[in-house]
Design a protein around this motif. Structure first.
Motif, PDB file in Angstrom:
ATOM      1  N   LEU A 103       1.045  -1.297   0.109  1.00  0.00           N
ATOM      2  CA  LEU A 103      -0.189   0.308   0.187  1.00  0.00           C
ATOM      3  C   LEU A 103       0.830   1.145   0.001  1.00  0.00           C
ATOM      4  CD1 LEU A 103      -2.644   1.365   0.033  1.00  0.00           C
ATOM      5  CD2 LEU A 103      -2.630   0.877   2.694  1.00  0.00           C
ATOM      6  N   CYS A 104       1.979   1.298   0.854  1.00  0.00           N
ATOM      7  CA  CYS A 104       2.764   2.466   0.870  1.00  0.00           C
ATOM      8  C   CYS A 104       3.588   2.710  -0.272  1.00  0.00           C
ATOM      9  CB  CYS A 104       3.791   2.160   1.910  1.00  0.00           C
ATOM     10  SG  CYS A 104       3.062   2.318   3.584  1.00  0.00           S
ATOM     11  N   LEU A 105       3.958   1.573  -1.220  1.00  0.00           N
ATOM     12  CA  LEU A 105       4.548   1.720  -2.500  1.00  0.00           C
ATOM     13  C   LEU A 105       3.611   2.479  -3.455  1.00  0.00           C
ATOM     14  CD1 LEU A 105       6.749  -1.527  -2.707  1.00  0.00           C
ATOM     15  CD2 LEU A 105       7.560   0.712  -2.388  1.00  0.00           C
ATOM     16  N   THR A 106       2.470   2.006  -3.325  1.00  0.00           N
ATOM     17  CA  THR A 106       1.404   2.369  -4.257  1.00  0.00           C
ATOM     18  C   THR A 106       1.065   3.784  -3.880  1.00  0.00           C
ATOM     19  OG1 THR A 106       0.271   0.000  -4.297  1.00  0.00           O
ATOM     20  CG2 THR A 106      -1.139   1.730  -5.107  1.00  0.00           C
ATOM     21  N   ILE A 107       0.941   4.261  -2.899  1.00  0.00           N
ATOM     22  CA  ILE A 107       0.869   5.554  -2.519  1.00  0.00           C
ATOM     23  C   ILE A 107       1.918   6.427  -2.840  1.00  0.00           C
ATOM     24  CG2 ILE A 107       0.411   7.237  -0.538  1.00  0.00           C
ATOM     25  CD1 ILE A 107      -0.877   5.089   0.995  1.00  0.00           C
ATOM     26  N   GLY A 108       3.162   6.158  -2.625  1.00  0.00           N
ATOM     27  CA  GLY A 108       4.214   6.591  -3.097  1.00  0.00           C
ATOM     28  C   GLY A 108       4.480   6.875  -4.640  1.00  0.00           C
ATOM     29  N   GLY A 109       4.078   5.761  -5.208  1.00  0.00           N
ATOM     30  CA  GLY A 109       4.079   5.923  -6.701  1.00  0.00           C
ATOM     31  C   GLY A 109       3.189   6.778  -7.382  1.00  0.00           C
ATOM     32  N   ALA A 110       1.865   6.805  -6.619  1.00  0.00           N
ATOM     33  CA  ALA A 110       0.797   7.620  -7.307  1.00  0.00           C
ATOM     34  C   ALA A 110       1.277   8.912  -6.777  1.00  0.00           C
ATOM     35  CB  ALA A 110      -0.494   7.527  -6.430  1.00  0.00           C
ATOM     36  N   PHE A 111       1.877   9.250  -5.764  1.00  0.00           N
ATOM     37  CA  PHE A 111       2.176  10.750  -5.353  1.00  0.00           C
ATOM     38  C   PHE A 111       3.298  11.207  -6.393  1.00  0.00           C
ATOM     39  CE2 PHE A 111       5.108  13.655  -3.092  1.00  0.00           C
ATOM     40  CZ  PHE A 111       4.365  14.870  -2.979  1.00  0.00           C
ATOM     41  N   LEU A 112       4.254  10.338  -6.977  1.00  0.00           N
ATOM     42  CA  LEU A 112       5.107  10.764  -7.455  1.00  0.00           C
ATOM     43  C   LEU A 112       4.770  10.961  -9.069  1.00  0.00           C
ATOM     44  CD1 LEU A 112       8.372  10.769  -8.243  1.00  0.00           C
ATOM     45  CD2 LEU A 112       8.387   8.423  -8.697  1.00  0.00           C
ATOM     46  N   ALA A 113       3.737  10.322  -9.522  1.00  0.00           N
ATOM     47  CA  ALA A 113       3.219  10.367 -10.896  1.00  0.00           C
ATOM     48  C   ALA A 113       2.567  11.626 -10.754  1.00  0.00           C
ATOM     49  CB  ALA A 113       2.006   9.176 -11.161  1.00  0.00           C
ATOM     50  N   TYR A 114       1.938  12.191  -9.752  1.00  0.00           N
ATOM     51  CA  TYR A 114       1.065  13.412  -9.654  1.00  0.00           C
ATOM     52  C   TYR A 114       2.143  14.533  -9.946  1.00  0.00           C
ATOM     53  CZ  TYR A 114      -1.473  17.278  -7.825  1.00  0.00           C
ATOM     54  OH  TYR A 114      -2.044  18.480  -7.808  1.00  0.00           O
ATOM     55  N   ILE A 115       3.199  14.523  -8.981  1.00  0.00           N
ATOM     56  CA  ILE A 115       4.138  15.466  -8.927  1.00  0.00           C
ATOM     57  C   ILE A 115       4.862  15.660 -10.083  1.00  0.00           C
ATOM     58  CG2 ILE A 115       4.152  15.811  -6.520  1.00  0.00           C
ATOM     59  CD1 ILE A 115       6.925  14.480  -6.655  1.00  0.00           C
ATOM     60  N   TYR A 116       4.912  14.567 -10.909  1.00  0.00           N
ATOM     61  CA  TYR A 116       5.645  14.513 -12.256  1.00  0.00           C
ATOM     62  C   TYR A 116       4.923  15.143 -13.317  1.00  0.00           C
ATOM     63  CZ  TYR A 116       7.441  12.491 -16.691  1.00  0.00           C
ATOM     64  OH  TYR A 116       7.707  12.548 -17.809  1.00  0.00           O
ATOM     65  N   SER A 117       3.594  15.043 -13.371  1.00  0.00           N
ATOM     66  CA  SER A 117       2.867  15.818 -14.221  1.00  0.00           C
ATOM     67  C   SER A 117       2.269  17.106 -13.799  1.00  0.00           C
ATOM     68  CB  SER A 117       1.465  14.810 -14.557  1.00  0.00           C
ATOM     69  OG  SER A 117       2.089  13.663 -15.191  1.00  0.00           O
ATOM     70  N   ALA A 118       1.668  17.369 -12.625  1.00  0.00           N
ATOM     71  CA  ALA A 118       1.123  18.461 -12.308  1.00  0.00           C
ATOM     72  C   ALA A 118       1.626  19.668 -11.692  1.00  0.00           C
ATOM     73  CB  ALA A 118       0.159  17.965 -11.186  1.00  0.00           C
ATOM     74  N   PRO A 119       1.159  20.811 -12.064  1.00  0.00           N
ATOM     75  CA  PRO A 119       1.681  22.052 -11.290  1.00  0.00           C
ATOM     76  C   PRO A 119       1.646  21.974  -9.935  1.00  0.00           C
ATOM     77  CG  PRO A 119      -0.022  22.573 -12.794  1.00  0.00           C
ATOM     78  CD  PRO A 119       0.411  21.018 -12.960  1.00  0.00           C
ATOM     79  N   PRO A 120       2.486  22.800  -8.930  1.00  0.00           N
ATOM     80  CA  PRO A 120       3.640  23.644  -9.233  1.00  0.00           C
ATOM     81  C   PRO A 120       4.815  22.857  -9.498  1.00  0.00           C
ATOM     82  CG  PRO A 120       3.033  23.791  -7.082  1.00  0.00           C
ATOM     83  CD  PRO A 120       1.916  22.849  -7.310  1.00  0.00           C
ATOM     84  N   LEU A 121       5.122  21.494  -9.086  1.00  0.00           N
ATOM     85  CA  LEU A 121       6.416  21.014  -9.075  1.00  0.00           C
ATOM     86  C   LEU A 121       6.355  20.357 -10.686  1.00  0.00           C
ATOM     87  CD1 LEU A 121       6.322  18.781  -5.767  1.00  0.00           C
ATOM     88  CD2 LEU A 121       7.464  20.960  -6.394  1.00  0.00           C
ATOM     89  N   LYS A 122       5.506  19.818 -11.140  1.00  0.00           N
ATOM     90  CA  LYS A 122       5.574  19.289 -12.464  1.00  0.00           C
ATOM     91  C   LYS A 122       7.192  18.926 -12.865  1.00  0.00           C
ATOM     92  CE  LYS A 122       3.797  20.379 -17.080  1.00  0.00           C
ATOM     93  NZ  LYS A 122       2.615  19.402 -17.073  1.00  0.00           N
ATOM     94  N   LEU A 123       7.494  17.583 -12.309  1.00  0.00           N
ATOM     95  CA  LEU A 123       9.061  17.444 -12.422  1.00  0.00           C
ATOM     96  C   LEU A 123       9.321  17.143 -13.702  1.00  0.00           C
ATOM     97  CD1 LEU A 123       9.322  14.599  -9.693  1.00  0.00           C
ATOM     98  CD2 LEU A 123       9.722  17.042  -9.371  1.00  0.00           C
ATOM     99  N   LYS A 124       8.284  16.853 -14.787  1.00  0.00           N
ATOM    100  CA  LYS A 124       8.905  16.533 -16.242  1.00  0.00           C
ATOM    101  C   LYS A 124       9.353  17.899 -16.961  1.00  0.00           C
ATOM    102  CE  LYS A 124       5.884  15.595 -19.275  1.00  0.00           C
ATOM    103  NZ  LYS A 124       4.896  15.037 -19.915  1.00  0.00           N
ATOM    104  N   GLN A 125       9.349  19.264 -16.069  1.00  0.00           N
ATOM    105  CA  GLN A 125       9.863  20.284 -16.773  1.00  0.00           C
ATOM    106  C   GLN A 125      11.147  20.508 -16.536  1.00  0.00           C
ATOM    107  OE1 GLN A 125       7.781  23.338 -14.288  1.00  0.00           O
ATOM    108  NE2 GLN A 125       6.080  23.864 -16.002  1.00  0.00           N
ATOM    109  N   ASN A 126      11.957  19.567 -15.824  1.00  0.00           N
ATOM    110  CA  ASN A 126      13.356  19.352 -15.703  1.00  0.00           C
ATOM    111  C   ASN A 126      13.631  18.373 -16.250  1.00  0.00           C
ATOM    112  OD1 ASN A 126      15.889  18.495 -14.220  1.00  0.00           O
ATOM    113  ND2 ASN A 126      15.541  20.413 -13.432  1.00  0.00           N
TER     114      ASN A 126
END
Length: 326
Positions: free
Chosen positions: A148-171
């Protein structure tokens, strides 16, 4: 072959690519379920499913029983269709402006599916993923809900990868490494944790291996150079130019896979190490034949020809780690 036959073959190929979420598709799909599948990009599920296999191998505890097979299949469903599908859908949601430039045939920019329908899909996939991961923890008898923790972590990483303000894919560096880790380390951890005890050695080694995944992630940036440049996204092809980025890409893949081979020598798994190192040779061959000569035209052809050797090397490494009891 007649012009009409050629046209039919091309049309069927375009429809297949469209359904799988591949480059070179065309608009026109109307089935809501096929559109939802396009958003989930089934072609991207394969490395995550394979990562689960590698993790099960590295645990050293997988045996061919019906229960183990069913648990592995459930973990593959979690990592591939559900969580990779969630990741790809949320990425398309936040990339709808750039896709309107690079891939206007995608379901959202083409107007084939509405934004509320996309949001519903994101929430359903996430909910099913969380429920399945919790069920796997209960099935295995984990005292700590690691799945469950790995899934939550993966979901959070996917969110900050795509979504502003962090949008990691900008880097280009940070975003591609996050993507590489999501495709190599996360499913590997899930497979290992399902059949064994996840430990820091496995975590560090797979994060190291994910640097090769960073190179693979860069390959996907070449199809989006024009849109990335217009919208100010700092992908490596935009920052360094197409040719330099291509060299960075292949160096990352080869060096870090070779580094895993060197580690296997260090832990006296010489046969497995030799296999991993030998698998780098055909990768270098296809890199020279296709990718380095024309990365914009040959990115898909390169992925199809060279990546199987990388993923096979991952399984060999997993078997070696399991054999060594790491």
């Amino acid at each position: 072959m007649s012009d009409s036959s050629t046209s039919n073959v091309n049309e069927q190929s375009s429809k297949t690519r469209q359904l799988l979420g591949m480059k070179g598709a065309s608009a026109g799909e109307t089935s809501i379920w096929k559109l939802r599948l396009q958003l989930m990009k089934p072609i991207t599920w394969i490395p995550l499913i394979w990562g689960v296999v590698c993790g099960a191998a590295s645990s050293g505890n997988y045996t061919w029983t019906l229960e183990n097979f069913l648990m592995a299949a459930a973990c593959m469903l979690l990592s591939g269709p559900l969580m990779a599908g969630y990741t790809q859908t949320i990425n398309d949601f936040y990339d709808r402006e750039i896709d309107a430039i690079n891939e206007p045939y995608r379901p959202i920019p083409s107007g084939a599916i509405s934004v509320p329908q996309v949001v519903t899909q994101i929430l359903v996939l996430l909910g099913l993923g969380l429920a399945l991961s919790f069920g796997l923890d209960r099935w295995v008898g984990h005292e700590f809900p690691i799945m469950l923790c790995l899934t939550i972590g993966g979901a959070f990483l996917a969110y900050i990868y795509s979504a502003p303000p962090l949008k990691l894919k900008q880097n280009g560096w940070l975003g591609n490494y996050a993507l590489g880790a999501s495709y190599i380390a996360l499913p590997w951890w899930a497979g290992h944790a399902l059949f064994g005890q996840l430990n820091w050695t496995i975590v560090i080694l797979t994060l190291f291996y994910s640097l090769a995944g960073l190179g693979i992630a860069v390959v996907n940036d070449f199809k989006s150079v024009e849109g990335d440049r217009q919208l100010g996204l700092k992908s490596l092809p935009v920052m360094f130019g197409v040719n330099t980025a291509a060299w960075l890409c292949v160096i990352m893949i080869d060096v870090f896979q070779a580094g895993i081979g060197a580690y296997l020598i260090y832990i006296h798994q010489n046969l497995y190490a030799t296999m991993v190192l030998l698998l780098v040779i055909p990768q270098i061959t296809f890199q020279d034949m296709y990718f380095l000569r024309n990365p914009l035209e040959n990115d898909v052809k390169y992925q199809a020809s060279a990546q199987p050797f990388l993923v096979l090397g991952m399984l060999v490494a997993g078997l070696a780690l399991g054999h060594a009891g790491v």
